[in-house]
Design a protein around this motif. Structure first.
Motif, short mmCIF file in Angstrom:
data_model
loop_
_atom_site.label_atom_id
_atom_site.label_comp_id
_atom_site.label_asym_id
_atom_site.label_seq_id
_atom_site.Cartn_x
_atom_site.Cartn_y
_atom_site.Cartn_z
N ASP A 36 39.29 27.41 57.51
CA ASP A 36 39.45 28.40 58.43
C ASP A 36 40.88 28.63 59.29
O ASP A 36 40.98 29.84 59.82
N ALA A 242 48.25 34.86 54.13
CA ALA A 242 47.51 35.75 53.69
C ALA A 242 48.06 37.08 53.52
O ALA A 242 48.85 37.43 54.34
N GLU A 248 40.53 39.45 57.05
CA GLU A 248 39.56 38.29 57.55
C GLU A 248 40.53 36.93 58.12
O GLU A 248 40.00 36.39 58.78
N TYR A 249 41.79 37.41 58.39
CA TYR A 249 42.67 36.48 59.16
C TYR A 249 43.20 37.20 60.23
O TYR A 249 43.60 38.30 60.28
N LYS A 251 46.58 37.01 62.31
CA LYS A 251 47.81 36.12 62.44
C LYS A 251 48.27 36.18 63.79
O LYS A 251 48.42 37.19 64.52
N ARG A 367 38.22 34.46 67.04
CA ARG A 367 37.84 34.13 65.56
C ARG A 367 36.27 34.21 65.67
O ARG A 367 35.55 34.73 64.71
#
Length: 370
Positions: A36, A242, A248-249, A251, A367
């Motif tokens: 993750d 990514a 989903e991420y 940065k 997150r």
């Protein structure tokens, strides 16, 4: 993206290592799955080091096709005139050659490329334009500081010029590199940082890279930020990031400096030392001046541009100043952050540790909220 410069020496670099390791450990420990979290490291000083394992990689301009490759020699191809005889018997021939930094490294004795690269032309100095074989301007050039003339106020003369001519003739006397042995300074002079660590899910790899950091060199913040953006990018040269569109991420980039941007102006034909932007006289920084103050302000402007570009890509930018006295640099880094609350001024080791811990907590909460 961490300041690796000489002013970070002594206890400061130790404090930075400890705090950066704390952030790393918190983020990995908070992850339900080790995959993750990905962390990369970009140490910066006057230049950034991509790692010697990429020697002559296709994106590092192996054939000297970039328009800024060996710009100090007058631009490729270079015309070399060879004359023989005297008086009416004198005959001269002109030959065109391509000056290639890789070849010059090969010609020198006991010297090899240490892994640093030069800044691309503006605006690609700070952006994520993907290098392409079909567009030489997008390629990166291996950092090679040329041997400077033995006369005048130059600071990096490491070979015998092999001529009694003027400054310009001494700069392009290419024969001196053949089997030359640098006596001091050298072609890697401003290459002082440890290599970039690309994004990785391996906590030990990140901790080892942080522990390897040392302090040496001068400060070029925009160059560090540019490589931070490329490290987060999915495109070459580092492809671990990514896609920019992948929700989903998160940065994020943490940028730390302990001082002002610095580029040393000189009262020479080249107007500066040779650093990531080459010589100031060639105009790659966008301003020609031998004033260190003027050049530092130009680097500040490139820092603002780099931060704006990073935020426009959706990167969450955190900034830290560590024992910085300059109010202008503090203001610069505050404006660089994605929000003023994501800027941390750290006058002490304790405050620095608190800053990294709060950043780790903020990222963990983000997150979890996803």
């Amino acid at each position: 993206v961490l300041d690796h410069t000489g002013s970070m020496g002594g206890s400061k670099i130790r404090d930075l290592r400890d705090s950066a390791e704390l952030l790393t450990e918190i983020l990995f420990d908070a992850a339900d799955d080790p995959t993750d979290v990905k962390i990369g490291l970009v140490p910066f000083a006057a230049t950034v080091n991509v790692g010697t394992q990429y020697e002559r990689a296709w994106w590092l301009d192996p054939n000297a096709e970039s328009p800024i490759h060996a710009e100090w020699a007058g631009g490729n191809p270079v015309e070399i005139e060879t004359c023989t005889g005297w008086g009416w018997r004198r005959r001269c021939e002109t030959e065109e050659i391509i000056v290639n930094h890789w070849d010059l490294f090969d010609e020198l004795r006991n010297t090899s490329w240490d892994g640093c690269v030069e800044a691309r032309p503006i605006p690609m100095d700070i952006n994520d334009t993907t290098p392409s074989r079909g567009d030489p301007e997008t390629l990166f050039v291996p950092y090679f500081a040329p041997d400077e003339p033995d006369i005048g106020r130059y600071s990096n003369s490491y070979l015998n010029d092999g001529t009694n001519g003027g400054v310009d003739e001494r700069m392009v006397a290419l024969d001196k590199y053949d089997n030359g042995r640098p006596s001091r300074g050298g072609p890697n002079r401003s290459c002082t940082t440890t290599p970039i660590t690309p994004l990785t899910t391996n906590e030990r790899t990140v901790l080892n890279a942080i522990d390897d950091m040392d302090a040496n060199g001068t400060t070029n913040i925009p160059n560090g930020i540019g490589w931070g953006i490329r490290t987060l990018s999915p495109g070459a040269p580092f492809t671990e990031g990514a896609p920019w569109s992948d929700d989903e991420y998160i940065k994020a980039m943490v940028i730390l400096t302990d001082g002002d941007n610095v580029m040393s102006g000189r009262n020479t034909n080249q107007m500066s030392d040779y650093e990531a932007y080459g010589y100031v006289a060639d105009g790659r920084l966008g301003r020609r001046s031998s004033s260190g103050n003027v050049l530092s302000r130009e680097l500040d402007e490139r820092t603002e541009a780099a931060c704006d570009y990073a935020k426009a890509q959706g990167i969450r930018v955190y900034t830290i100043t560590f024992q910085v006295n300059s109010s202008s640099t503090r203001d610069l880094m505050r404006g660089c952050a994605s929000h003023p609350s994501l800027y941390f001024d750290s006058p002490s080791a304790e405050a620095l540790e608190d800053a990294f811990e709060m950043i780790a907590g903020d990222l963990t909460n983000l997150r979890l909220s996803r």
